[in-house]
Design a protein around this motif. Structure first.
Motif, short mmCIF file in Angstrom:
data_model
loop_
_atom_site.label_atom_id
_atom_site.label_comp_id
_atom_site.label_asym_id
_atom_site.label_seq_id
_atom_site.Cartn_x
_atom_site.Cartn_y
_atom_site.Cartn_z
N TYR A 303 0.82 -1.22 0.00
CA TYR A 303 0.00 0.00 0.00
C TYR A 303 0.85 1.27 0.00
O TYR A 303 0.40 2.33 -0.39
CB TYR A 303 -0.94 0.01 1.22
CG TYR A 303 -0.24 -0.08 2.55
CD1 TYR A 303 0.26 1.05 3.19
CD2 TYR A 303 -0.05 -1.30 3.18
CE1 TYR A 303 0.92 0.97 4.40
CE2 TYR A 303 0.60 -1.40 4.40
CZ TYR A 303 1.09 -0.26 5.00
OH TYR A 303 1.75 -0.36 6.21
N THR A 305 2.99 2.91 -1.87
CA THR A 305 3.47 2.83 -3.26
C THR A 305 4.75 3.64 -3.50
O THR A 305 5.47 3.37 -4.45
CB THR A 305 2.37 3.34 -4.23
OG1 THR A 305 1.91 4.63 -3.78
CG2 THR A 305 1.19 2.37 -4.23
N TYR A 313 -1.95 -4.61 -7.13
CA TYR A 313 -2.95 -4.77 -8.18
C TYR A 313 -4.07 -3.76 -7.95
O TYR A 313 -4.69 -3.73 -6.89
CB TYR A 313 -3.51 -6.19 -8.16
CG TYR A 313 -4.29 -6.56 -9.39
CD1 TYR A 313 -3.65 -6.88 -10.58
CD2 TYR A 313 -5.68 -6.60 -9.36
CE1 TYR A 313 -4.36 -7.24 -11.72
CE2 TYR A 313 -6.41 -6.95 -10.49
CZ TYR A 313 -5.74 -7.26 -11.66
OH TYR A 313 -6.45 -7.61 -12.79
N ASN A 314 -4.30 -2.91 -8.94
CA ASN A 314 -5.33 -1.88 -8.81
C ASN A 314 -6.71 -2.48 -9.07
O ASN A 314 -6.99 -2.97 -10.17
CB ASN A 314 -5.06 -0.73 -9.78
CG ASN A 314 -3.80 0.03 -9.42
OD1 ASN A 314 -3.57 0.32 -8.25
ND2 ASN A 314 -2.96 0.33 -10.41
N SER A 315 -7.56 -2.43 -8.08
CA SER A 315 -8.89 -3.04 -8.17
C SER A 315 -9.97 -1.97 -8.00
O SER A 315 -9.82 -1.03 -7.23
CB SER A 315 -9.06 -4.09 -7.07
OG SER A 315 -8.02 -5.04 -7.10
N ARG A 316 -11.07 -2.18 -8.71
CA ARG A 316 -12.23 -1.29 -8.57
C ARG A 316 -13.36 -2.00 -7.85
O ARG A 316 -13.91 -1.52 -6.89
CB ARG A 316 -12.68 -0.81 -9.96
CG ARG A 316 -13.68 0.32 -9.94
CD ARG A 316 -13.86 0.90 -11.34
NE ARG A 316 -14.34 -0.11 -12.28
CZ ARG A 316 -15.63 -0.39 -12.48
NH1 ARG A 316 -16.56 0.23 -11.80
NH2 ARG A 316 -15.99 -1.33 -13.34
N LEU A 337 -6.96 -0.36 0.23
CA LEU A 337 -6.08 -0.29 -0.94
C LEU A 337 -6.76 0.42 -2.11
O LEU A 337 -6.22 0.45 -3.22
CB LEU A 337 -5.62 -1.69 -1.36
CG LEU A 337 -4.73 -2.42 -0.34
CD1 LEU A 337 -4.29 -3.77 -0.89
CD2 LEU A 337 -3.52 -1.59 0.04
N GLY A 338 -7.96 0.97 -1.87
CA GLY A 338 -8.57 1.84 -2.87
C GLY A 338 -9.73 1.28 -3.65
O GLY A 338 -10.22 1.95 -4.58
N THR A 422 -11.57 -8.24 -9.53
CA THR A 422 -10.61 -8.91 -8.65
C THR A 422 -11.37 -9.94 -7.80
O THR A 422 -12.46 -9.63 -7.30
CB THR A 422 -9.91 -7.91 -7.71
OG1 THR A 422 -9.32 -6.87 -8.48
CG2 THR A 422 -8.84 -8.59 -6.87
#
Length: 498
Positions: A303, A305, A313-316, A337-338, A422
């Motif tokens: 986290y 960065t 891994y960018n997840s929505r 993590l967003g 994800t």
């Protein structure tokens, strides 16, 4: 569970304690039962889902005393029988109720090396608090004395005030013990064996010690400084630590005794081999085991960065499959993590979830969406083999299975799709077979767990084991209980060799 302002909770506790003390008379059982359970102050959900700081803020001294005063001091002490390491719970609560916090933590430390850890992550509601006489009298286990929260308070106070003493070590015996794995079981064995004067070396496969306490449990549940403090205590006792040392690969287990001169070995390597669903699409990009996902975030700090070297891994839209504490940790981590949306998918109802009630409540407060009586049967991908969704089935509950929970039965024709990018699989772990595959004569069961006797001794003389490598995935305090028993057996074994 709705969020309450921490300052309001602490002020109310201070006012009530003042009223009780002004009465200047002993508390009757009826008066103890009238004291309201003390809610744990915590970060606001809207704030905490955006940070990695600890969610629970801890009791004030007044809250800790009030909660301890609720203990009825019953003579049969069923709470002690519910504690895997047998802490003298009524005695430490009596000391805490009187404000003798140093005495309280000293009583706990007679049996537990990790009170600050256990006070945070152990499922007291199904262990020491489940048989609590107060909870039964009030017909609500949630109103039992909050033993773990008081344990956390007194141990935190000891550490933060600088009064934590290094355990005494007896004169050197000339005997050497190897401890494989630095999780709860290994830490407990290292301390108990070192106390007897034996030379102890702890071997850890990762680059940081602490085992599941470091790589598995998130910072927002268990701050890593607390684990580091316990490891430092071991090194101050004289325990040696070797990291990046994979027993079974760097060195065979039996070589530690036959070639390196150790007189006994304890194996506490945990259960770190993740289980998967074995459904189509699990090899797609965007599918993770909860172990990998949490290890990247907890141990490698993905986290962060700007400083971390491991990719994130960018997840929505995230789906977490499972209903245990690890599933809750993964879901809550994904938010931090967003992820815009996090969906927890579980094939039974909330009643059957093995996760702690508190963790479920925290996840829901933070915005995790729960999907009960559903499960994935296929993960869907695009032309780049990236996850774009899941095909799921709906379930109903049938008769109880071997676990005692009602078995989920799929509903024919109930298929539907869920859009996600994800998928995190959190359905449990098995034992890593590396040690058993490289150790001739070591007996294991069909799940790969090491078979031991009532003292933690394996099929090979001098080799002992405990924790998740024996039990399968269990709790921190159960692993510690296993460690204590094995350490006592190791000390007796070495005394007999003298």
């Amino acid at each position: 569970m709705s969020h309450q302002d921490p300052d309001t909770l602490k002020t109310a506790a201070a006012d009530l304690l003042r009223q009780i003390e002004n009465q200047n008379q002993p508390l009757t059982p009826k008066a103890r039962m009238a004291i309201p359970p003390q809610a744990m102050p915590s970060q606001d959900p809207a704030v905490r889902r955006g940070n990695m700081s600890e969610v629970a803020l801890g009791y004030s001294p007044e809250q800790a005393r009030l909660e301890a005063m609720r203990c009825l001091q019953c003579k049969n002490a069923p709470c002690v029988a519910g504690c895997p390491v047998g802490i003298r719970i009524p005695d430490f609560l009596k000391a805490a109720a009187a404000g003798r916090f140093d005495e309280a933590v000293a009583i706990i430390r007679e049996n537990s090396l990790l009170p600050a850890v256990c006070g945070r992550v152990c499922p007291q509601e199904v262990q020491c608090q489940a048989p609590c006489t107060l909870g039964k009298a009030l017909k609500d286990v949630d109103k039992a004395v909050s033993i773990g929260r008081i344990e956390r308070f007194v141990s935190d106070l000891e550490r933060e005030s600088g009064r934590q003493a290094v355990p005494a070590v007896k004169p050197p015996t000339g005997k050497r013990v190897a401890v494989v794995g630095s999780g709860p079981a290994g830490i407990t064995v290292a301390a108990d064996v070192r106390r007897e004067g034996h030379d102890v070396t702890m071997f850890e496969a990762f680059h940081k010690p602490g085992g599941v306490l470091v790589y598995g449990i998130p910072e927002f549940r268990l701050p890593k400084r607390i684990v580091h403090n316990e490891i430092e205590m071991l090194t101050e006792m004289g325990v040696k630590l070797e990291t990046n040392f994979v027993v079974g690969r760097t060195r065979k287990l039996t070589d530690l005794m036959e070639k390196d001169g150790f007189d006994a070995v304890f194996v506490g390597t945990g259960a770190g081999l993740p289980k998967f669903m074995n459904i189509p699409g699990e090899n797609l990009v965007g599918v993770f085991s909860a172990n990998e996902y949490l290890t990247r975030a907890n141990l490698m700090k993905a986290y962060d960065t700007k400083h971390a070297h491991t990719p994130l891994y960018n997840s929505r839209k995230v789906a977490v499959l499972g209903g245990g504490n690890v599933a809750m940790d993964a879901a809550r981590m994904a938010l931090r993590l967003g992820a815009e949306e996090v969906h927890l998918v579980y094939r039974r109802t909330e009643k059957e979830m093995p996760a702690r009630i508190e963790e479920v409540a925290h996840a829901r407060e933070e915005g995790v969406v729960f999907h009960m009586l559903q499960n994935a049967v296929r993960i869907l991908g695009d032309e780049q083999d990236r996850v774009i969704g899941m095909e799921c089935l709906r379930y109903e509950l049938g008769e109880p299975d071997a676990s005692g929970r009602r078995r989920p039965v799929p509903i024919s024709g109930s298929e539907f799709q869920m859009e996600v990018d994800t998928v995190i699989v959190a359905i449990g772990n098995d034992s890593n077979p590396l040690i058993s595959q490289t150790t001739e004569g070591l007996a294991v069961n069909k799940w790969g767990n090491i078979i031991v006797d009532e003292n933690g001794k394996s099929s090979i003389d001098g080799i002992y084991a405990g924790g998740d490598i024996v039990l399968g995935a269990a709790t921190v305090i159960l692993a510690m209980g296993e460690g204590r028993r094995a350490a006592a057996a190791i000390n007796a074994f070495l005394a007999a060799k003298a």
